[in-house]
Design a protein around this motif. Structure first.
Motif, PDB file in Angstrom:
ATOM      1  N   GLY A 154       0.799  -1.224   0.000  1.00  0.00           N
ATOM      2  CA  GLY A 154       0.000   0.000   0.000  1.00  0.00           C
ATOM      3  C   GLY A 154       0.832   1.274   0.000  1.00  0.00           C
ATOM      4  N   ALA A 155       2.136   1.160  -0.253  1.00  0.00           N
ATOM      5  CA  ALA A 155       2.999   2.358  -0.280  1.00  0.00           C
ATOM      6  C   ALA A 155       2.902   3.048  -1.642  1.00  0.00           C
ATOM      7  CB  ALA A 155       4.441   1.976   0.011  1.00  0.00           C
ATOM      8  N   LEU A 156       2.521   4.330  -1.613  1.00  0.00           N
ATOM      9  CA  LEU A 156       2.366   5.121  -2.832  1.00  0.00           C
ATOM     10  C   LEU A 156       3.433   6.206  -2.862  1.00  0.00           C
ATOM     11  CD1 LEU A 156       0.436   6.126  -5.258  1.00  0.00           C
ATOM     12  CD2 LEU A 156      -0.460   7.725  -3.553  1.00  0.00           C
ATOM     13  N   VAL A 157       4.146   6.305  -3.994  1.00  0.00           N
ATOM     14  CA  VAL A 157       5.128   7.388  -4.153  1.00  0.00           C
ATOM     15  C   VAL A 157       4.614   8.339  -5.228  1.00  0.00           C
ATOM     16  CG1 VAL A 157       7.517   7.967  -4.709  1.00  0.00           C
ATOM     17  CG2 VAL A 157       7.008   5.821  -3.528  1.00  0.00           C
ATOM     18  N   VAL A 158       4.517   9.622  -4.866  1.00  0.00           N
ATOM     19  CA  VAL A 158       3.985  10.620  -5.798  1.00  0.00           C
ATOM     20  C   VAL A 158       4.860  11.863  -5.817  1.00  0.00           C
ATOM     21  CG1 VAL A 158       1.533  10.033  -5.670  1.00  0.00           C
ATOM     22  CG2 VAL A 158       2.518  11.564  -3.959  1.00  0.00           C
ATOM     23  N   GLY A 159       4.784  12.589  -6.947  1.00  0.00           N
ATOM     24  CA  GLY A 159       5.401  13.898  -7.013  1.00  0.00           C
ATOM     25  C   GLY A 159       4.590  14.889  -6.186  1.00  0.00           C
ATOM     26  N   ALA A 160       5.270  15.942  -5.689  1.00  0.00           N
ATOM     27  CA  ALA A 160       4.618  16.898  -4.795  1.00  0.00           C
ATOM     28  C   ALA A 160       3.432  17.592  -5.462  1.00  0.00           C
ATOM     29  CB  ALA A 160       5.628  17.936  -4.325  1.00  0.00           C
ATOM     30  N   GLY A 161       3.487  17.720  -6.797  1.00  0.00           N
ATOM     31  CA  GLY A 161       2.433  18.445  -7.500  1.00  0.00           C
ATOM     32  C   GLY A 161       1.221  17.606  -7.843  1.00  0.00           C
ATOM     33  N   CYS A 162       1.236  16.348  -7.453  1.00  0.00           N
ATOM     34  CA  CYS A 162       0.093  15.476  -7.761  1.00  0.00           C
ATOM     35  C   CYS A 162      -1.142  15.961  -6.995  1.00  0.00           C
ATOM     36  CB  CYS A 162       0.437  14.043  -7.365  1.00  0.00           C
ATOM     37  SG  CYS A 162      -0.858  12.862  -7.764  1.00  0.00           S
ATOM     38  N   ILE A 163      -2.235  16.140  -7.715  1.00  0.00           N
ATOM     39  CA  ILE A 163      -3.477  16.597  -7.083  1.00  0.00           C
ATOM     40  C   ILE A 163      -4.061  15.463  -6.237  1.00  0.00           C
ATOM     41  CG2 ILE A 163      -5.871  17.235  -7.617  1.00  0.00           C
ATOM     42  CD1 ILE A 163      -4.699  19.028  -9.836  1.00  0.00           C
ATOM     43  N   LEU A 164      -4.516  15.821  -5.040  1.00  0.00           N
ATOM     44  CA  LEU A 164      -4.978  14.812  -4.082  1.00  0.00           C
ATOM     45  C   LEU A 164      -6.035  13.894  -4.691  1.00  0.00           C
ATOM     46  CD1 LEU A 164      -5.086  13.621  -1.239  1.00  0.00           C
ATOM     47  CD2 LEU A 164      -6.595  15.504  -0.575  1.00  0.00           C
ATOM     48  N   GLY A 202      -8.060  -0.473  -5.297  1.00  0.00           N
ATOM     49  CA  GLY A 202      -8.668  -0.954  -4.050  1.00  0.00           C
ATOM     50  C   GLY A 202      -8.107  -0.305  -2.803  1.00  0.00           C
ATOM     51  N   TYR A 203      -7.405   0.808  -2.986  1.00  0.00           N
ATOM     52  CA  TYR A 203      -6.834   1.518  -1.834  1.00  0.00           C
ATOM     53  C   TYR A 203      -7.441   2.919  -1.709  1.00  0.00           C
ATOM     54  CZ  TYR A 203      -3.312  -2.056  -0.919  1.00  0.00           C
ATOM     55  OH  TYR A 203      -2.677  -3.225  -0.570  1.00  0.00           O
ATOM     56  N   ILE A 204      -7.073   3.616  -0.664  1.00  0.00           N
ATOM     57  CA  ILE A 204      -7.608   4.959  -0.412  1.00  0.00           C
ATOM     58  C   ILE A 204      -6.482   5.855   0.096  1.00  0.00           C
ATOM     59  CG2 ILE A 204      -8.276   4.450   1.986  1.00  0.00           C
ATOM     60  CD1 ILE A 204     -10.814   6.070   1.580  1.00  0.00           C
ATOM     61  N   PHE A 205      -6.512   7.133  -0.280  1.00  0.00           N
ATOM     62  CA  PHE A 205      -5.532   8.076   0.286  1.00  0.00           C
ATOM     63  C   PHE A 205      -5.978   8.376   1.723  1.00  0.00           C
ATOM     64  CE2 PHE A 205      -2.774  11.654   0.858  1.00  0.00           C
ATOM     65  CZ  PHE A 205      -1.726  11.425  -0.013  1.00  0.00           C
ATOM     66  N   PRO A 206      -5.050   8.363   2.684  1.00  0.00           N
ATOM     67  CA  PRO A 206      -5.482   8.528   4.078  1.00  0.00           C
ATOM     68  C   PRO A 206      -5.951   9.939   4.432  1.00  0.00           C
ATOM     69  CG  PRO A 206      -3.090   8.347   3.942  1.00  0.00           C
ATOM     70  CD  PRO A 206      -3.617   8.067   2.568  1.00  0.00           C
ATOM     71  N   LEU A 207      -5.973  10.836   3.460  1.00  0.00           N
ATOM     72  CA  LEU A 207      -6.382  12.228   3.691  1.00  0.00           C
ATOM     73  C   LEU A 207      -7.476  12.581   2.697  1.00  0.00           C
ATOM     74  CD1 LEU A 207      -5.632  15.163   4.851  1.00  0.00           C
ATOM     75  CD2 LEU A 207      -4.235  15.386   2.803  1.00  0.00           C
ATOM     76  N   ASP A 208      -8.458  13.327   3.153  1.00  0.00           N
ATOM     77  CA  ASP A 208      -9.504  13.831   2.264  1.00  0.00           C
ATOM     78  C   ASP A 208      -9.905  15.212   2.765  1.00  0.00           C
ATOM     79  OD1 ASP A 208     -11.447  13.920   0.268  1.00  0.00           O
ATOM     80  OD2 ASP A 208     -12.978  13.003   1.528  1.00  0.00           O
ATOM     81  N   LEU A 209     -10.110  16.129   1.851  1.00  0.00           N
ATOM     82  CA  LEU A 209     -10.565  17.449   2.288  1.00  0.00           C
ATOM     83  C   LEU A 209     -11.289  18.150   1.157  1.00  0.00           C
ATOM     84  CD1 LEU A 209      -7.573  19.941   2.509  1.00  0.00           C
ATOM     85  CD2 LEU A 209      -7.300  17.633   1.705  1.00  0.00           C
ATOM     86  N   ASN A 219      -0.388  19.603   0.848  1.00  0.00           N
ATOM     87  CA  ASN A 219      -1.036  18.899   1.967  1.00  0.00           C
ATOM     88  C   ASN A 219      -0.017  18.578   3.056  1.00  0.00           C
ATOM     89  OD1 ASN A 219      -3.000  16.922  -0.363  1.00  0.00           O
ATOM     90  ND2 ASN A 219      -3.527  18.871   0.602  1.00  0.00           N
ATOM     91  N   LEU A 220       1.131  18.063   2.616  1.00  0.00           N
ATOM     92  CA  LEU A 220       2.172  17.706   3.582  1.00  0.00           C
ATOM     93  C   LEU A 220       2.753  18.954   4.235  1.00  0.00           C
ATOM     94  CD1 LEU A 220       3.859  14.938   1.480  1.00  0.00           C
ATOM     95  CD2 LEU A 220       2.914  14.611   3.762  1.00  0.00           C
ATOM     96  N   ASP A 264      14.091  11.098  12.492  1.00  0.00           N
ATOM     97  CA  ASP A 264      13.049  10.990  11.470  1.00  0.00           C
ATOM     98  C   ASP A 264      12.932  12.336  10.751  1.00  0.00           C
ATOM     99  OD1 ASP A 264      11.031  10.105   9.923  1.00  0.00           O
ATOM    100  OD2 ASP A 264       9.624   9.690  11.554  1.00  0.00           O
ATOM    101  N   LEU A 265      13.888  12.584   9.868  1.00  0.00           N
ATOM    102  CA  LEU A 265      14.009  13.895   9.229  1.00  0.00           C
ATOM    103  C   LEU A 265      12.744  14.333   8.498  1.00  0.00           C
ATOM    104  CD1 LEU A 265      17.584  13.588   7.699  1.00  0.00           C
ATOM    105  CD2 LEU A 265      16.920  14.897   9.712  1.00  0.00           C
ATOM    106  N   LYS A 266      12.062  13.384   7.882  1.00  0.00           N
ATOM    107  CA  LYS A 266      10.892  13.759   7.074  1.00  0.00           C
ATOM    108  C   LYS A 266       9.869  14.533   7.890  1.00  0.00           C
ATOM    109  CE  LYS A 266       8.165   9.541   7.779  1.00  0.00           C
ATOM    110  NZ  LYS A 266       9.102   8.574   8.370  1.00  0.00           N
ATOM    111  N   GLN A 267       9.800  14.237   9.194  1.00  0.00           N
ATOM    112  CA  GLN A 267       8.809  14.905  10.031  1.00  0.00           C
ATOM    113  C   GLN A 267       8.997  16.416  10.042  1.00  0.00           C
ATOM    114  OE1 GLN A 267       6.355  13.229  11.191  1.00  0.00           O
ATOM    115  NE2 GLN A 267       7.089  11.107  11.247  1.00  0.00           N
ATOM    116  N   LEU A 268      10.243  16.851   9.880  1.00  0.00           N
ATOM    117  CA  LEU A 268      10.528  18.295   9.930  1.00  0.00           C
ATOM    118  C   LEU A 268       9.833  19.056   8.808  1.00  0.00           C
ATOM    119  CD1 LEU A 268      14.302  18.295  10.802  1.00  0.00           C
ATOM    120  CD2 LEU A 268      12.495  19.444  12.097  1.00  0.00           C
ATOM    121  N   PHE A 269       9.659  18.390   7.673  1.00  0.00           N
ATOM    122  CA  PHE A 269       9.072  19.079   6.524  1.00  0.00           C
ATOM    123  C   PHE A 269       7.539  19.096   6.580  1.00  0.00           C
ATOM    124  CE2 PHE A 269      13.202  17.434   5.279  1.00  0.00           C
ATOM    125  CZ  PHE A 269      13.786  18.551   4.729  1.00  0.00           C
ATOM    126  N   ILE A 270       6.973  18.153   7.354  1.00  0.00           N
ATOM    127  CA  ILE A 270       5.515  18.053   7.418  1.00  0.00           C
ATOM    128  C   ILE A 270       4.983  19.178   8.308  1.00  0.00           C
ATOM    129  CG2 ILE A 270       3.556  16.586   8.086  1.00  0.00           C
ATOM    130  CD1 ILE A 270       5.375  14.154   7.517  1.00  0.00           C
TER     131      ILE A 270
END
Lengths: 534, 534
Positions: free
Chosen positions: A170-180, A191-198, A209-210, A256-262
């Motif tokens: 279920g790991a999805l890799v996307v470019g930052a500009g991909c529309i949600l 058969g999967y879902i993005f864990p965010l919806d708005l 979003n991130l 966990d460096l990625k957390q800094l950017f979120i």
């Protein structure tokens, strides 16, 4: 049937079926407004004359533009208002937010197509002291994604690839500009879902979003992006590419460096790609909508829903009568319930077995009706009705927009007192003589709705016209009210420009000092999204 | 009954009921071993002669001890081996890890009772260049929580309060020294559950769990601590108290500082309190245990379980035959299934409705049996049988401990290749002439088990005695194998001392450089847990 006044759509009679008339709202998610020059809002620098352009930053020259053209190649990747004055109209949408509240003076928009291009752009900007504003779908509420002065806009919309998807993990890799919504539709096909919806899903981008740590409608079920993001690729101010694009659920090898950017709103780096842990899409979905007599009963209903619906509960949304009257007034749609109640809740369940979910939801509704917690309710019978019921929640923002200016506050408050802020604000505005039904009063209504499951209130003060007294009445009153209850002045929309100066109401001096230290550590020249955040 | 050979415990006959005999394992979670002086392991400094004491750090004097006594008051809060040589035995348990693998030379243990005391201790240590090691339950596997030389141990066990709990939101605030099982039992009394569970729950402390970003058994369901932690209070090296103890689900006001402390193994600050979002406890729990003929079928079973059990799936654990034969040999318990299979899986479901869950699980088992994915299976009928089945998974580590030394590798690997590492390692050790059934061979067995749901493998090489050739055969082979597949050399146990030098197999030079920069930024004198991590 033991329910007292419980009814289904199916028995609601032939006139004005909600499903059909409410359909218009399913496309009503916020999008950047198209404005003609005459409608243009005041420049941010005029609205906030205290903010001065940082004189350390170089003005843009044609040599700079030539360099960027050299990097980006394609003409469409550079919108140049520096050497070409006629490009001003093309640049305008990148200078303005969709609410028409902020307007910058950017003269150069760059649309890199790769991480390497972002890196080259930033290295050059850092070396030459050129300020930049990273921009995704530009759907934010706090002015974080538009310039204030002549910062260069780095728009990520071309980096919109779905890079890879692992159907087992279920790991999805996307470019930052991909529309949600694009990512979510791709996932739906697997058969999967993005864990965010708005609401803004049709326009907002995953990098944005991130960067704003968007919360939204599914947080109750799938948690925050700090939990569901597996990895991030980002570019630092000096052009360094940080490849932390892990696709594993577990990886305890260092900070966990990625957390800094979120949630950093592009102030310590520009996110270029992300890896997201996506859950399997539920086979069954149900939506119920009901009316309640008091906020105390709303809380009781929430507690019962958590207990009885537990693992299938995927949303618990709150709307007050004012918000629903407004949506009804604007859309002319027939209200879901016959009677009027001070509060309405929308419950969504998602699960793997439709029969089981219906049984749980039916038992829950029967229970809360019998106990007198819920006064009336209705249950969507199909996908169209589900969308129609959601439109009564998701349509509030758009309906408000039809009526004039709105002061919007997106806040977190301990659940017990969550709605009290709406009542206290309304009383205050009323006592100041600013609230009324006729044109002489600047404030039309004070409205509350939000994500009950996350104690996240959207307080909206709907106005007929701009009146300085309204803002003075609201601020800092609202922030002080929240501070007293250890709430958050920004639950899910970030700080941007709007809340930059109010962070002290939700964070103490030590943590703010640490944040400033981190900012300087990662972006010593301060070129990334200046004038905002902290 | 359409299942081919599916049987329940209830029909298993009278002899050797698993439930009763396996009970001993429910208390078999790792705890610090009590060792007599003659059993003491080699000093870490002797095992790793390349690690030298940092001469910048001051040696401890009686003046230092007097200062700490002045701060901490109570005699029991200071274990002083500096001025009192007879305290050496009391200090020993704080110097050694429970696996008997690492042993430091600490002469002073401090047990602060409050955040302010931690602050005063650290300020003094920072001013006087005294190195420290923060210590929780000391249940780690990588030597992160014991000293190497004469670092002061700051043990958090006295800060074990359950500070507050919000029964509506599920937000729990605890002291860092609170034992995980104590918190979970408290939550059980309120109808909630701690989102983390692991073998060492009876000894490990929540501060340590956070500092190592512990993963464990419930991650599949409730996600990582990066998602479920709402707030943290921590003390920096210079004594600064960072109060980021938010209790809200949403708070987007600036950088998410708390994330920096999660998984940092005490190298940028000492966590003193935490606020955790706890889910409601499920009313129903089921456990099934089954045998499969290949790892390909294990993957198929996992995919089916995710699809069919979806929101109620709370664990999917993998064990190979070697691991189960070992547990059987040590415990003398009757195996759950009659036949032997190369692989076994344990599935746990947790949900709000026992009937629904049983129906889903029954349908799933019937389906995977009919499709020939699963060869045989059994379903626990009550709480005792649930514990007994779990003991076959949780008892592996203890059973291994009974047989001699173990080389343990806790790694993440993309799911498709997860078990291949066990086979490749076994083949390599065998080819080197090190593996065999008789005493002449140093390696007894190569065993694999782990959290299938998280692609997290525990590779264990069970040895009869220490033999330098074994380690040379295993390392760096295993790390290189993982690097090729972009796995993680430490899935859930951190870096500590063991993996400090191997981080480069899972992280690139840029990210390691950024980590070092952050370490220096937060702890410029390097007093926090030196010689470890990065």
């Amino acid at each position: 049937m033991r329910l007292r006044s419980y009814r289904n759509f199916g028995s609601a009679g032939p006139e004005a079926p909600l499903a059909a008339t409410a359909r218009c709202f399913s496309s009503s998610r916020p999008r950047p407004l198209q404005q003609t020059p005459s409608q243009r809002v005041k420049l941010t620098s005029e609205t906030y004359p205290d903010i001065k352009r940082d004189s350390r930053f170089s003005p843009l020259t044609k040599e700079h533009v030539a360099y960027f053209r050299g990097i980006l190649g394609s003409d469409s990747a550079v919108i140049d208002g520096v050497t070409n004055e006629s490009a001003a109209d093309d640049i305008e949408p990148f200078n303005s937010d969709w609410m028409g509240k902020y307007r910058g003076q950017c003269k150069l928009v760059l649309k890199p197509g790769s991480t390497e291009e972002v890196s080259k752009i930033l290295k050059y900007c850092n070396d030459n002291l050129l300020a930049v504003v990273p921009q995704g779908g530009n759907t934010g509420l706090v002015g974080g994604s538009v310039p204030v002065f002549d910062e260069i806009v780095i728009n990520l919309s071309r980096m919109n690839q779905i890079v890879e998807f692992d159907e087992v993990s279920g790991a999805l890799v996307v470019g930052a500009g991909c529309i949600l919504e694009v990512a979510d539709q791709f996932l739906a096909s697997k058969g999967y879902i993005f864990p965010l919806d708005l609401g803004a899903k049709g326009s907002c981008q995953i990098g944005g979003n991130l960067s704003t740590n968007a919360g939204g409608l599914r947080l109750l079920r799938y948690g925050s992006l700090h939990g569901s993001t597996l990895g991030i690729e980002a570019v630092l101010a000096d052009g360094t590419i940080v490849d932390d694009l892990c696709k594993l659920r577990k990886n305890n090898t260092g900070y966990d460096l990625k957390q800094l950017f979120i949630g950093a709103e592009g102030t310590i780096g520009i996110i270029t790609k992300a890896s997201i842990q996506c859950p399997q899409r539920s086979a069954a979905q149900n939506v119920a909508f009901f009316g309640l007599e008091s906020f105390e009963k709303v809380q009781q209903a929430f507690r019962e829903a958590k207990g009885q619906l537990s693992e299938i509960l995927s949303a618990f949304e709150l709307m007050d009568e004012s918000s629903q009257a407004l949506v009804g007034e604007v859309t002319k749609n027939r209200r879901p319930l016959e009677g009027k109640y001070p509060f309405y809740c929308l419950i969504e369940t998602s699960g793997s077995n439709a029969d089981h979910d219906s049984e749980k939801l039916g038992a829950f509704l029967e229970d809360v009706m019998e106990k007198g917690i819920v006064s009336d309710g209705t249950l969507a019978q199909d996908e169209t009705q589900i969308k129609a019921l959601w439109a009564w929640r998701e349509g509030i923002a758009e309906a408000l927009g039809h009526l004039g200016g709105v002061y919007k506050y997106d806040v977190s408050i301990p659940l017990q007192e969550m709605y009290q802020l709406v009542e206290d604000t309304k009383a205050r505005v009323d006592a100041a003589g600013l609230l009324g039904d006729t044109d002489e009063y600047p404030v039309r209504e004070v409205i509350g709705y939000g994500h009950m499951g996350d104690a996240n209130l959207h307080l909206n003060v709907s106005t007929r016209r701009f009146d300085k007294r309204v803002e003075q009445c609201l601020e800092p009153f609202i922030y002080e009210w929240i501070e007293k209850r250890q709430g958050s002045i920004s639950a899910e929309h970030g700080l941007g420009l709007q809340k930059k100066n109010y962070i002290g109401y939700s964070r103490n001096a030590t943590t703010i000092g640490l944040m400033k230290g981190l900012k300087t550590h990662f972006d010593p020249k301060g070129i990334l999204n200046p004038y905002k955040y902290i």
